[in-house]
Design a protein around this motif. Structure first.
Motif, PDB file in Angstrom:
ATOM      1  N   SER A 188      78.617  61.674   7.892  1.00  0.00           N
ATOM      2  CA  SER A 188      79.356  62.456   8.896  1.00  0.00           C
ATOM      3  C   SER A 188      79.009  63.934   8.743  1.00  0.00           C
ATOM      4  CB  SER A 188      80.860  62.260   8.721  1.00  0.00           C
ATOM      5  OG  SER A 188      81.243  60.950   9.060  1.00  0.00           O
ATOM      6  N   GLU A 228      87.759  63.560  10.540  1.00  0.00           N
ATOM      7  CA  GLU A 228      87.888  62.107  10.439  1.00  0.00           C
ATOM      8  C   GLU A 228      88.851  61.696   9.327  1.00  0.00           C
ATOM      9  OE1 GLU A 228      86.722  58.241  11.897  1.00  0.00           O
ATOM     10  OE2 GLU A 228      86.554  60.302  12.661  1.00  0.00           O
ATOM     11  N   LYS A 231      92.448  62.442  10.399  1.00  0.00           N
ATOM     12  CA  LYS A 231      92.690  61.620  11.599  1.00  0.00           C
ATOM     13  C   LYS A 231      93.120  60.217  11.211  1.00  0.00           C
ATOM     14  CE  LYS A 231      89.628  58.844  14.338  1.00  0.00           C
ATOM     15  NZ  LYS A 231      88.240  58.637  14.781  1.00  0.00           N
ATOM     16  N   GLY A 239      90.007  61.384  18.537  1.00  0.00           N
ATOM     17  CA  GLY A 239      88.638  61.478  18.059  1.00  0.00           C
ATOM     18  C   GLY A 239      88.003  62.841  18.256  1.00  0.00           C
ATOM     19  N   SER A 245      85.957  56.441  16.655  1.00  0.00           N
ATOM     20  CA  SER A 245      85.362  55.885  15.433  1.00  0.00           C
ATOM     21  C   SER A 245      84.224  54.921  15.702  1.00  0.00           C
ATOM     22  CB  SER A 245      86.437  55.190  14.595  1.00  0.00           C
ATOM     23  OG  SER A 245      87.338  56.131  14.067  1.00  0.00           O
ATOM     24  N   GLU A 250      81.198  59.994  13.482  1.00  0.00           N
ATOM     25  CA  GLU A 250      82.543  59.778  12.946  1.00  0.00           C
ATOM     26  C   GLU A 250      82.574  58.596  11.999  1.00  0.00           C
ATOM     27  OE1 GLU A 250      86.146  60.005  15.142  1.00  0.00           O
ATOM     28  OE2 GLU A 250      85.289  61.193  16.754  1.00  0.00           O
ATOM     29  N   ASN A 251      81.752  57.606  12.251  1.00  0.00           N
ATOM     30  CA  ASN A 251      81.798  56.359  11.491  1.00  0.00           C
ATOM     31  C   ASN A 251      80.375  55.825  11.354  1.00  0.00           C
ATOM     32  OD1 ASN A 251      82.812  54.143  10.185  1.00  0.00           O
ATOM     33  ND2 ASN A 251      83.958  53.343  11.923  1.00  0.00           N
ATOM     34  N   ASN A 260      87.422  53.991   6.750  1.00  0.00           N
ATOM     35  CA  ASN A 260      88.154  54.425   7.938  1.00  0.00           C
ATOM     36  C   ASN A 260      89.393  53.558   8.145  1.00  0.00           C
ATOM     37  OD1 ASN A 260      87.368  56.365  10.402  1.00  0.00           O
ATOM     38  ND2 ASN A 260      85.574  56.056   9.120  1.00  0.00           N
TER      39      ASN A 260
END
Length: 608
Positions: A188, A228, A231, A239, A245, A250-251, A260
């Motif tokens: 990320s 992230e 979150k 997001g 995600s 982000e993922n 996550n």
């Protein structure tokens, strides 16, 4: 195949449960003030600690704090064009979108009618979004702590501002640092730079300018790893990117997807045990945890079975079918609709419904995430919720409707407390004995407050859904006719009322920048309606339980007798589970029949 599908959800439930035990002990220690702060921290805590507060002063502090958050957030977004960290020149969002976004992030809902990578500068992402992700997430946990203090008959509910400080500084920041480093290591971005302009491998794939020059690709970046982490830990869900995600920044990997998902589970799981530790009723918390875990496992299994283990019905063959239904316009009092035969498409579906899924996470990751994210009122998504098989889409809706399968930080346990009070009251009435909870007799005032808090939720879902289903504001916004279009609207208001934030994408709810020449025509109405639902559904269901707990805590403890309903037995667990299922079915089954169930069982007369 079993390992491929079920290893992820089973391992997540096990790991989150294991982490919940030590984490709950640490959280109870922090909220009871058992720690010794550093000198600088101690000085600041003394500055914000205005002394003990009763439940009324605690609520007033909460409302004043949230009003300040609203004004602060509105100013940040309104001044976005003038603020730094905006080299791409992002302009002003529409006023209705600003109202909706501020209400959404202030209340830990984070339902987005914008796309973060397109509409927010890094300054807004940091000082509006990330700030709210920390602070709004702490409010529910603080209120639950105040309720616990009331139930154990403490002299006060504590101090709201000191509670917020403790949650943010001693819980969220350390946890966010750990998870942020994990996401950073997995790929990320973490930078203050806004974007990169890069040449694509295939020249001209992004098009050309009016002068015939090859366009470069714009890659939006920012403090994604930090965003992230909180979150997910704060079960916020909003997001940094519109894809949430599912976005590779982000993922990035299957490992980051595991963390996550785990991040949004650990605090809600631990809060149930914190409730038992602070009340010195651990066996009671074990029963509550077991009921929640059973419900969560059920929604996960339902979602995975009907989505990962079933093909996409839009790609399979269907024979010709005829549906008969009553009609006053026909002389015989009925008419029929014939749906022609549809051949199957040459698509191998042995891995189930893959529409809208990120396969890099694993085949069952999307369905698992969809169930968990609504069970803990997070709202993040790693797959397209709108692409779930119709009856699989019922699973995340149930999580939002009942809103007590662990739920968010504090709020889920507060909602479960409402079901506990109502369940004990009903059981007491059936056996002709005054209902008691934790040795305190439950009276009419407590039951009325519990029912009031419980009924706000279905009222804020069903009333606006019915209204928008009958007027152009809703009908012009849906992207699918019939049952699925109804499900899109039902899901949107369910998400707003549950302070969840996920959505069945496809609704025309995005206005975008204020100078947008082609906004979604009904976006303003959706901004205002869901924004109001978010606000009312956030504060009424936490104010009423706090008052209820305060009234209950003021009563003298009754001696334990043979007729007292024990709250630490399997019998109580069955009673609690039955109360949840029966009340939930009475409130939401008709809406489910018009949406996901109607779509699952076939075309319906109203447009499927």
């Amino acid at each position: 195949m079993f390992t491929q599908i079920w290893l992820l959800p089973i391992s997540l439930l096990i790991v989150a449960t294991i982490i919940a035990f030590p984490l709950s002990r640490y959280m109870a220690w922090i909220m009871d003030g058992g720690y010794k702060p550093l000198p600088v921290m101690n000085w600041f805590e003394k500055c914000i600690d205005g002394g003990p507060q009763d439940w009324k002063r605690y609520i007033i502090s909460l409302l004043v704090f949230n009003t300040t958050l609203f004004i602060f957030g509105y100013l940040i977004l309104s001044l976005q064009p003038l603020m730094p960290l905006n080299p791409d020149g992002k302009t002003l969002l529409s006023p209705s979108t600003i109202f909706h976004s501020v209400a959404s992030f202030m209340t830990n809902t984070d339902l987005q009618h914008y796309s973060g990578d397109q509409h927010l500068s890094n300054f807004s992402q940091i000082f509006f979004a990330i700030t709210n992700l920390f602070v709004s997430a702490a409010i529910g946990l603080s209120v639950l702590t105040a309720i616990i203090r009331s139930l154990r008959s403490d002299a006060s509910c504590g101090n709201f501002f000191l509670d917020i400080w403790r949650v943010v500084v001693y819980m969220f920041i350390p946890a966010a640092l750990i998870f942020g480093l994990i996401f950073l290591q997995q790929g990320s971005p973490m930078t203050l730079k806004s974007s990169y302009q890069v040449s694509t491998l295939e020249a001209g794939s992004m098009g050309t300018t009016d002068k015939g020059e090859v366009k470069q690709q714009t890659i939006v970046v920012g403090p994604v790893a930090a965003f992230e982490a909180i979150k997910m830990l704060g079960t916020n869900g909003g997001g940094f990117y519109g894809m949430n995600s599912a976005h590779p920044f982000e993922n990035p990997t299957a490992i980051s997807n595991f963390f996550n998902t785990l991040a949004m589970m650990i605090f809600p799981f631990a809060l149930v045990f914190m409730y038992g530790r602070m009340l010195k009723q651990m066996k009671h918390s074990y029963v509550i945890f077991s009921v929640m875990l059973l419900c969560m496992a059920g929604t996960i299994a339902w979602s995975v079975y009907f989505d990962t283990q079933k093909p996409n019905p839009g790609l399979t063959s269907h024979p010709e079918r005829t549906f008969n239904f009553p009609s006053k316009a026909d002389q015989q009092g009925k008419t029929s609709i014939t749906v022609p035969m549809m051949p199957s498409l040459p698509v191998d579906q042995h891995l189930g419904n893959l529409e809208g899924k990120e396969i890099r996470f694993g085949t069952s990751a999307g369905a698992t995430f969809a169930a968990i994210t609504t069970d803990v009122t997070c709202g993040a998504v790693n797959a397209e919720a709108d692409s779930l098989n119709p009856v699989a889409g019922l699973s995340p809706m149930v999580g939002m409707w009942l809103n007590c399968f662990f739920g968010g930080k504090g709020v889920g346990m507060i909602n479960m407390l409402l079901f506990i009070i109502i369940g004990i009251f009903l059981a007491g009435m059936m056996v002709g004995r005054s209902p008691e909870y934790l040795g305190k007799k439950i009276g009419g005032r407590e039951v009325k407050l519990a029912i009031l808090a419980l009924l706000v939720h279905p009222f804020m879902i069903l009333l606006p859904t019915g209204l928008f289903s009958a007027i152009p504001w809703g009908l012009n916004a849906i992207s699918n006719p019939g049952a699925h279009g109804f499900s899109q609207m039902l899901y949107q208001f369910s998400s707003a009322s549950a302070n969840n934030g996920s959505a069945f994408d496809g609704l025309g709810v995005t206005y975008g920048f204020y100078n947008n020449p082609n906004p979604a025509p009904e976006a303003i109405f959706w901004d205002i309606a869901t924004g109001l639902v978010i606000i009312f559904s956030r504060f009424l269901p936490i104010i009423a339980p706090l008052a209820m707990a305060a009234f209950l805590g003021q009563k003298k403890s009754s001696p334990f007798g043979l007729g007292t309903l024990r709250v630490d037995t399997m019998t109580f667990g069955v009673l609690l589970l039955g109360t949840i299922v029966i009340i939930g079915a009475l409130l939401f089954l008709p809406a489910a029949a018009l949406g996901p169930l109607a779509e699952h069982f076939g075309p319906m007369p109203f447009g499927g």
